[in-house]
Design an enzyme around this catalytic site. Sequence first.
Site, PDB file in Angstrom:
ATOM      1  N   HIS A 172      35.492  46.990  49.671  1.00 12.54           N
ATOM      2  CA  HIS A 172      34.965  45.906  48.825  1.00 12.54           C
ATOM      3  C   HIS A 172      35.811  44.648  48.993  1.00 12.54           C
ATOM      4  CE1 HIS A 172      37.796  45.936  45.276  1.00 12.54           C
ATOM      5  NE2 HIS A 172      37.941  47.210  45.552  1.00 12.54           N
TER       6      HIS A 172
ATOM      7  N   HIS B 175      46.378  44.645  41.258  1.00 12.42           N
ATOM      8  CA  HIS B 175      45.761  43.719  40.289  1.00 12.42           C
ATOM      9  C   HIS B 175      46.736  42.672  39.737  1.00 12.42           C
ATOM     10  CE1 HIS B 175      41.783  46.011  39.306  1.00 12.42           C
ATOM     11  NE2 HIS B 175      42.079  46.028  40.591  1.00 12.42           N
TER      12      HIS B 175
ATOM     13  N   ASP C 143      43.641  44.161  47.127  1.00 13.40           N
ATOM     14  CA  ASP C 143      42.617  45.032  46.531  1.00 13.40           C
ATOM     15  C   ASP C 143      41.344  44.214  46.404  1.00 13.40           C
ATOM     16  OD1 ASP C 143      41.033  46.744  45.118  1.00 13.40           O
ATOM     17  OD2 ASP C 143      42.288  46.819  43.347  1.00 13.40           O
TER      18      ASP C 143
ATOM     19  N   GLU D  71      32.721  45.621  43.264  1.00 11.15           N
ATOM     20  CA  GLU D  71      33.323  46.939  43.015  1.00 11.15           C
ATOM     21  C   GLU D  71      34.074  46.940  41.700  1.00 11.15           C
ATOM     22  OE1 GLU D  71      36.416  50.120  43.098  1.00 11.15           O
ATOM     23  OE2 GLU D  71      36.632  47.974  42.866  1.00 11.15           O
ATOM     24  N   GLU D  72      34.787  45.858  41.445  1.00 14.62           N
ATOM     25  CA  GLU D  72      35.659  45.805  40.257  1.00 14.62           C
ATOM     26  C   GLU D  72      34.859  45.821  38.950  1.00 14.62           C
ATOM     27  OE1 GLU D  72      38.774  46.200  40.434  1.00 14.62           O
ATOM     28  OE2 GLU D  72      39.382  45.604  42.443  1.00 14.62           O
TER      29      GLU D  72
HETATM   30 ZN   LIG Z   1      39.695  48.184  44.806  1.00 17.29          ZN
END
Ligand SMILES: [Zn+2]
Length: 357
Positions: free
Chosen positions: A67, A323, A179, A213-214
């Site tokens: 993602h 994050h 991420d 995705e998040e």
């Molecule tokens: Zn991720």
Amino acid sequence: MRPDSFEFLKALSAAPSPSGYEQPAQKVFREYIQNFVDEVQTDVLGNSYGVIRGQGEGPPTVMLAGHCDEVGFMVQYIDENGFLYFSSIGGVDEQLLPGKRVCVHTQKGPLMGVIGRKPIHLIDPKDREKVVKMHNQFIDIGAQNKKEAKKSVRIGDPITFVGGLDKLMGDRVVSRGFDDKVGSFIVAEVLRRIGEKKNRPRCIVYGVSTVQEELGLRGATTSAYQIQPDVGIAIEVGHASDYPEVDKKRVGEHKLGAGPIVARGANINPLVYELLMKAAKKTKTPVQVLGAPRATGTDASVIQLSRKGVATGLVSIPLRYMHTPTEVLSLKDLEAACQLLVGFIYELTEKMSFIPA
Ligand SMILES: [Zn+2]
């Protein structure tokens, strides 16, 4: 890492892509892969696909998903003095926000801002230990008042932390949004490595840079439905446990530079897991193993449950400080993950069954 690949990773890291606003990163992804794939596709949610048709038309069809969306913020309210109030896009720790520089992505282009915080001199001692709730934090863009702020900023504009990729010591790098831009990166690099080979794999490969995705694995849900893969591999980041305060007893032992993390458990097809381990051995790729007793909360969760079910795997890059604006990883692990996945794809044949016996 090949210099062109490193430049691609840098461009992907720099591109703003909070969930729902991913197209700047998707554009970088599509432009990079177009030279290596048979077809580039997009869809209504904003997913990007690179397709490599194998020898003939398969089956099996394999889907790789990374993602490209990152966590960020969104403008909710502008007060009379021109300060912006915001909420998060995805999960962000409100403790780390005060004093940070942010970028508001407006119709007129990027706008620098800072998350303001009253000086320590003015904070009552009893309040110094307290975290200011996110809805009480504000962004100062330097505007004189609401009218001036509104000339550029609209409600719903996305916001990211400032800072792209920088090198640390050795092969370690830092960026916001690794991420899971590194997931998109690996998908693209695997497509490149296969596309540049003379011999085609014995399967159809869909490399997908997924969106949202998040916010609940939303892009992978629709793209898996669209592709109908036989095998699906999610490429994610995983918690490294080689830094202070992370408990190995809780998350397992995963180090930066020790290779990608291959998951095992109910979300993972056992034959896909074994084939990944076989590919690791054949390609001499070091891997680490993660025990994942539940749905993994990654794109692999929804890919597995698409339509009649998909044989799913999960390969993760060990990551520190997930994050936060300063996520750290090892470039060596990215290279190793590409090598592993290319090896895996060349193991796939039309005769293979993934029904557990
Ligand atoms: Zn991720």
